[in-house]
Design an enzyme around this catalytic site. Structure first.
Site, PDB file in Angstrom:
ATOM      1  N   TYR A  68       0.913  -1.230   0.026  1.00 32.76           N
ATOM      2  CA  TYR A  68      -0.069   0.090  -0.004  1.00 32.76           C
ATOM      3  C   TYR A  68       0.839   1.272   0.031  1.00 32.76           C
ATOM      4  CZ  TYR A  68      -4.565  -2.406   0.096  1.00 32.76           C
ATOM      5  OH  TYR A  68      -5.554  -2.987  -0.086  1.00 32.76           O
ATOM      6  N   HIS A 130     -15.712   2.590  -0.845  1.00 36.64           N
ATOM      7  CA  HIS A 130     -14.704   1.881  -0.612  1.00 36.64           C
ATOM      8  C   HIS A 130     -13.366   2.443   0.229  1.00 36.64           C
ATOM      9  CE1 HIS A 130     -16.225  -0.465  -4.402  1.00 36.64           C
ATOM     10  NE2 HIS A 130     -16.838  -0.726  -3.431  1.00 36.64           N
ATOM     11  N   CYS A 141      -9.939  -0.002  16.882  1.00 35.09           N
ATOM     12  CA  CYS A 141     -10.900   1.009  17.404  1.00 35.09           C
ATOM     13  C   CYS A 141     -11.503   1.677  16.282  1.00 35.09           C
ATOM     14  CB  CYS A 141     -10.505   1.999  18.320  1.00 35.09           C
ATOM     15  SG  CYS A 141      -9.268   3.079  17.832  1.00 35.09           S
ATOM     16  N   CYS A 157      -2.044   2.363  16.533  1.00 34.64           N
ATOM     17  CA  CYS A 157      -2.771   3.487  17.154  1.00 34.64           C
ATOM     18  C   CYS A 157      -2.454   3.776  18.473  1.00 34.64           C
ATOM     19  CB  CYS A 157      -4.145   2.848  17.066  1.00 34.64           C
ATOM     20  SG  CYS A 157      -5.522   3.899  17.908  1.00 34.64           S
ATOM     21  N   CYS A 160      -5.253   2.706  21.055  1.00 31.01           N
ATOM     22  CA  CYS A 160      -5.822   1.320  21.540  1.00 31.01           C
ATOM     23  C   CYS A 160      -4.671   0.388  21.341  1.00 31.01           C
ATOM     24  CB  CYS A 160      -6.913   0.768  20.910  1.00 31.01           C
ATOM     25  SG  CYS A 160      -6.934   0.620  19.156  1.00 31.01           S
ATOM     26  N   GLY A 197     -18.233   6.155 -15.884  1.00 27.79           N
ATOM     27  CA  GLY A 197     -16.885   5.571 -15.919  1.00 27.79           C
ATOM     28  C   GLY A 197     -16.811   4.117 -15.014  1.00 27.79           C
ATOM     29  N   ASN A 223     -19.940   6.848 -20.471  1.00 23.05           N
ATOM     30  CA  ASN A 223     -18.764   5.698 -20.509  1.00 23.05           C
ATOM     31  C   ASN A 223     -18.298   5.511 -22.183  1.00 23.05           C
ATOM     32  OD1 ASN A 223     -17.480   3.139 -20.204  1.00 23.05           O
ATOM     33  ND2 ASN A 223     -18.672   2.964 -18.277  1.00 23.05           N
TER      34      ASN A 223
END
Length: 250
Positions: A68, A130, A141, A157, A160, A197, A223
């Site tokens: 990511y 999403h 949490c 975090c 927590c 799209g 589209n």
């Protein structure tokens, strides 16, 4: 572009009291956003479907978070295009939120903030079905944070101690019920749903235009090709969002 479809689309936009827009990957592809799932979508021999799952995150969080981080770096050079900006201007003028996106790249938010200037961007800020890859969320949490660079230790975090992960819906996870409920409410109240799209086959997002239709509203599709929703649309305008939307909405 078929002239009759174009005229119908323009009339529906002009006459509608409440408009929503549902956007998908097609609008962001025009900004150079990679899909990460095409033939060149491998990363260190992994496929996205192997990494973007709760099971992969639990099993090997370091590898998933590194992927990511790479995605964020790949998105860093992408900018909102004319389609994003036209939608931002449109919803700012209407002063009523109605933008819903399946994309996680944050380009609609950036377009809204840029278009608003010193004014509030709220009417043009999207409901992100999403999530957004540019935010973090605590896996424990649920607290949300601005994204931070990945360091030597796994991000935690402060409240927590849970793992901080990208604030997106992974494969196999349900959509946030509150977020989906807001989108559904907007769809049911709308006179017009612009579908831009997206192939309109992934549920529950694909059900939103149908909710507008079932409550007496209309669908306008933008589209480059036919989709599963084309036959349900009152007007289907062929072309890229960056070309069609400024002419349709401004």
């Amino acid at each position: 572009m078929e002239e009759g479809q174009w005229r119908t689309a323009r009339r529906l936009v002009r006459e509608a009291r409440r408009v929503i827009a549902l956007t998908g990957a097609g609008i962001s592809a025009e900004s150079g956003v990679p899909t990460f799932r095409d033939a060149g979508g491998l990363w260190r021999s992994y496929r996205p479907e192997e990494l973007a799952t709760p099971e992969a995150l639990a099993r090997d969080p370091r590898t998933v978070l590194e992927w990511y981080a790479w995605r964020r770096s790949a998105l860093a050079g992408c900018r909102p295009n004319a389609g994003h900006r036209a939608l931002a201007r449109f919803f700012l003028r209407r002063s009523e939120a109605g933008l819903i996106t399946q994309n996680v790249d944050g380009l609609h938010t950036r377009a809204a903030i840029e278009a608003a200037g010193d004014a509030s961007a709220d009417p043009a800020l999207p409901i992100e079905l999403h999530g957004a890859v540019g935010r973090d969320r605590c896996d424990g949490c649920g607290t949300r944070f601005p994204a931070e660079a990945l360091g030597d230790a796994l991000p935690r975090c402060g409240a927590c101690g849970g793992l901080r992960r990208p604030d997106i819906v992974l494969f196999g996870e349900p959509l946030d019920a509150e977020v989906l409920g807001r989108a559904r409410e907007l769809a049911e109240r709308a006179d017009l749903c612009l579908v831009i799209g997206t192939s309109a086959v992934v549920y529950p997002a694909a059900a939103l235009p149908l909710a507008t239709l079932e409550d007496g509203g209309h669908i306008v599709e933008v589209n480059v090709r036919r989709t599963a929703l084309t036959d349900a649309a009152t007007a289907a305008v062929r072309g890229e969002a960056g070309t069609v939307l400024p002419a349709l909405l401004d």
